[in-house]
Design a protein around this motif. Sequence first.
Motif, PDB file in Angstrom:
ATOM      1  N   HIS A 172     -21.077 -11.805  11.620  1.00  0.00           N
ATOM      2  CA  HIS A 172     -22.215 -12.970  11.173  1.00  0.00           C
ATOM      3  C   HIS A 172     -21.982 -13.174   9.711  1.00  0.00           C
ATOM      4  O   HIS A 172     -21.846 -12.256   8.994  1.00  0.00           O
ATOM      5  N   ILE A 173     -22.246 -14.498   9.490  1.00  0.00           N
ATOM      6  CA  ILE A 173     -22.050 -14.983   7.927  1.00  0.00           C
ATOM      7  C   ILE A 173     -23.082 -14.241   7.117  1.00  0.00           C
ATOM      8  O   ILE A 173     -22.939 -13.961   5.759  1.00  0.00           O
ATOM      9  N   GLY A 174     -24.229 -13.810   7.631  1.00  0.00           N
ATOM     10  CA  GLY A 174     -25.313 -13.268   7.020  1.00  0.00           C
ATOM     11  C   GLY A 174     -24.839 -11.897   6.360  1.00  0.00           C
ATOM     12  O   GLY A 174     -25.359 -11.532   5.309  1.00  0.00           O
ATOM     13  N   TRP A 175     -24.118 -11.409   7.109  1.00  0.00           N
ATOM     14  CA  TRP A 175     -23.570 -10.098   6.835  1.00  0.00           C
ATOM     15  C   TRP A 175     -22.661  -9.910   5.447  1.00  0.00           C
ATOM     16  O   TRP A 175     -22.312  -9.312   4.935  1.00  0.00           O
ATOM     17  N   LEU A 176     -22.082 -11.300   5.339  1.00  0.00           N
ATOM     18  CA  LEU A 176     -21.436 -11.559   4.176  1.00  0.00           C
ATOM     19  C   LEU A 176     -22.077 -11.131   2.730  1.00  0.00           C
ATOM     20  O   LEU A 176     -21.753 -10.678   1.776  1.00  0.00           O
ATOM     21  N   ILE A 177     -23.456 -11.345   2.873  1.00  0.00           N
ATOM     22  CA  ILE A 177     -24.255 -10.829   1.795  1.00  0.00           C
ATOM     23  C   ILE A 177     -24.216  -9.494   1.355  1.00  0.00           C
ATOM     24  O   ILE A 177     -24.327  -8.985   0.321  1.00  0.00           O
ATOM     25  N   TRP A 178     -24.544  -8.591   2.489  1.00  0.00           N
ATOM     26  CA  TRP A 178     -24.413  -7.234   2.110  1.00  0.00           C
ATOM     27  C   TRP A 178     -22.795  -6.579   1.857  1.00  0.00           C
ATOM     28  O   TRP A 178     -22.364  -5.878   1.198  1.00  0.00           O
ATOM     29  N   ALA A 179     -21.752  -7.615   2.496  1.00  0.00           N
ATOM     30  CA  ALA A 179     -20.620  -7.072   2.341  1.00  0.00           C
ATOM     31  C   ALA A 179     -20.081  -7.416   0.867  1.00  0.00           C
ATOM     32  O   ALA A 179     -19.522  -6.610   0.167  1.00  0.00           O
ATOM     33  N   PHE A 180     -20.694  -8.393   0.239  1.00  0.00           N
ATOM     34  CA  PHE A 180     -20.435  -8.662  -1.280  1.00  0.00           C
ATOM     35  C   PHE A 180     -21.058  -7.638  -2.016  1.00  0.00           C
ATOM     36  O   PHE A 180     -20.501  -7.110  -3.066  1.00  0.00           O
ATOM     37  N   LYS A 181     -22.121  -7.251  -1.629  1.00  0.00           N
ATOM     38  CA  LYS A 181     -22.930  -6.217  -2.534  1.00  0.00           C
ATOM     39  C   LYS A 181     -22.270  -4.743  -2.321  1.00  0.00           C
ATOM     40  O   LYS A 181     -22.044  -4.069  -3.283  1.00  0.00           O
ATOM     41  N   PRO A 207     -30.716  -9.718   0.498  1.00  0.00           N
ATOM     42  CA  PRO A 207     -31.687 -10.603   1.274  1.00  0.00           C
ATOM     43  C   PRO A 207     -30.974 -10.987   2.582  1.00  0.00           C
ATOM     44  O   PRO A 207     -29.913 -10.754   3.073  1.00  0.00           O
ATOM     45  N   LEU A 208     -31.848 -11.386   3.584  1.00  0.00           N
ATOM     46  CA  LEU A 208     -31.508 -11.955   4.950  1.00  0.00           C
ATOM     47  C   LEU A 208     -31.332 -13.514   5.072  1.00  0.00           C
ATOM     48  O   LEU A 208     -32.206 -14.052   4.291  1.00  0.00           O
ATOM     49  N   LEU A 209     -30.500 -13.992   5.835  1.00  0.00           N
ATOM     50  CA  LEU A 209     -30.576 -15.548   5.950  1.00  0.00           C
ATOM     51  C   LEU A 209     -31.308 -16.169   6.900  1.00  0.00           C
ATOM     52  O   LEU A 209     -31.473 -15.513   7.938  1.00  0.00           O
ATOM     53  N   THR A 210     -31.966 -16.936   6.538  1.00  0.00           N
ATOM     54  CA  THR A 210     -32.804 -17.655   7.562  1.00  0.00           C
ATOM     55  C   THR A 210     -32.035 -18.525   8.293  1.00  0.00           C
ATOM     56  O   THR A 210     -30.811 -18.986   8.228  1.00  0.00           O
ATOM     57  N   SER A 211     -32.260 -18.403   9.615  1.00  0.00           N
ATOM     58  CA  SER A 211     -31.494 -18.945  10.739  1.00  0.00           C
ATOM     59  C   SER A 211     -31.146 -20.619  10.423  1.00  0.00           C
ATOM     60  O   SER A 211     -31.898 -20.971   9.874  1.00  0.00           O
ATOM     61  N   LEU A 212     -30.155 -20.951  11.037  1.00  0.00           N
ATOM     62  CA  LEU A 212     -29.873 -22.499  10.647  1.00  0.00           C
ATOM     63  C   LEU A 212     -30.790 -23.370  11.088  1.00  0.00           C
ATOM     64  O   LEU A 212     -30.996 -24.467  10.586  1.00  0.00           O
ATOM     65  N   GLN A 213     -31.455 -23.068  12.155  1.00  0.00           N
ATOM     66  CA  GLN A 213     -32.500 -23.832  12.737  1.00  0.00           C
ATOM     67  C   GLN A 213     -33.912 -23.657  11.830  1.00  0.00           C
ATOM     68  O   GLN A 213     -34.848 -24.430  12.158  1.00  0.00           O
ATOM     69  N   GLY A 214     -33.917 -22.762  11.279  1.00  0.00           N
ATOM     70  CA  GLY A 214     -35.122 -22.722   9.970  1.00  0.00           C
ATOM     71  C   GLY A 214     -36.128 -21.857  10.751  1.00  0.00           C
ATOM     72  O   GLY A 214     -37.240 -21.754  10.291  1.00  0.00           O
ATOM     73  N   VAL A 215     -35.824 -21.419  12.108  1.00  0.00           N
ATOM     74  CA  VAL A 215     -36.823 -20.600  12.603  1.00  0.00           C
ATOM     75  C   VAL A 215     -36.208 -18.968  12.971  1.00  0.00           C
ATOM     76  O   VAL A 215     -35.133 -19.089  13.181  1.00  0.00           O
ATOM     77  N   GLY A 216     -36.935 -18.090  12.832  1.00  0.00           N
ATOM     78  CA  GLY A 216     -36.369 -16.835  12.981  1.00  0.00           C
ATOM     79  C   GLY A 216     -35.417 -16.387  11.930  1.00  0.00           C
ATOM     80  O   GLY A 216     -35.295 -17.196  10.871  1.00  0.00           O
TER      81      GLY A 216
END
Length: 361
Positions: A49-58, A212-221
């Motif tokens: 999931h693209i959100g995981w890239l954040i921790w992958a970078f870290k 951080p976590l990413l907000t879903s693209l719909q802006g909810v959840g």
Amino acid sequence: MLNMANSDVVDMICRKAVEVVTVDELRDRILHGGKLRGYLGFEPSGLFHIGWLIWAFKYRDLVNAGIDMYLLAATWHAWINDKLGGNLDLIRAAANHVVSVLKHVNIDISKVKVVYAEELVDDREYWGILIKVAKRVSLARVRRALTIMGRKSEEAETDFSKLIYPLMQVTDIFYLDLDVALGGIDQRKAHMLARDVADKLGFKKPIAIHTPLLTSLQGVGRMDIKGEVDDVLSEVKMSKSRPESAIFITDSDDEIRKKIMNAYCPPKQVDLNPVMELAKYIIFYDEPKKVVIERPQRFGGPLEIYTYRELEDLYISGKLHPLDLKATVADHIVDIVRPIREGVIKESGELLAGLMSHVSR
RNA sequence: CCCGCCGUAGCUCAGCGGUAGAGCGCCCGGCUGUAGUGUGGGGGCGCAGUCACCGGGUGGUCGGGGGUUCGAAUCCCCCCGGCGGGACCA
């Protein structure tokens, strides 16, 4: 630690993190603690999931900082959380997929010790630690440490293994004898539990680094790193009916563009704006970085910026329209994802195909 | 990591600037029974029993360390320990 000054190492480790508990401990241990050991545990739950890239970078930062990094494929943990239909074979395949992705995020995987939960669970010492941990905490405290699993948590039938889960997370850290625990901010509870009991049991008190976590693209959840009862299996289904839900590392350039262009993106607003978050946490993870915002002359012409800060100023002031923002973000996300996707497909296309066939079944 | 509550007798807690307390427990005795102490009576000893009750007794570095005060369990600060909650989003 390379040739960097210790303060630079600390800065690199802390950059873009939501929090580091605590920076003082980190600094102190880098100065006096010798070679540090760190880890990130992930639940293999499907496609990366693209959100995981954040921790992958870290994670990459920590490897580059000279920390001995472990990568725990939390297969049993995922099984407890009913990921991938409770199919351990699939879960293992998903774990391999994640390792494959990380290689293509320019993490020097030869420096990473990949550990599968099976190895831990096979060792009786692991369970000895787990019992000691259990002895030191109250039931209420464990309950508080477990991430609420899914929105239907009230009526969700919880089996007892769910209560063992946080104890396993703590035990993982002690068993691996870690100095540093890395994870999304949603892992905070488990990390804090480990810190709470570490001294009492004579284990190293882990420094916790939260991304951080990413907000879903719909802006909810949220597109959580973990903890959702509806696993990626259903997320993938969702993405077919609602293409804007999330971005996967396997998405094509067009799919990525389409998802971003359809994303929730309130004008002049940064909070809970998933498009701005992509810019902040992924595109501008490394700063400064040259980003050109192409736009027609009648909307102000092209802009050239180097930091997220500049982008945020432009956007909040209204000088940058959501549509131009999206186009720019989409371009750069595509540029970032494409090589990863191509690398992964080239390296483990078969694995991926197998995984996707099950995931979209 | 952040916030809150708690830490006083073995246990549960009260006291919250002026001599450290209660209940429970514990110990001794009252009480009951004695195939022993050569015999019978009496008593003592020993042994055993003892839910409750009665009498007597036992109870403390008031979590630790600093500080304020004539005087601190009590007020202030720091630490330790226990418990509960919080901790992106929901």
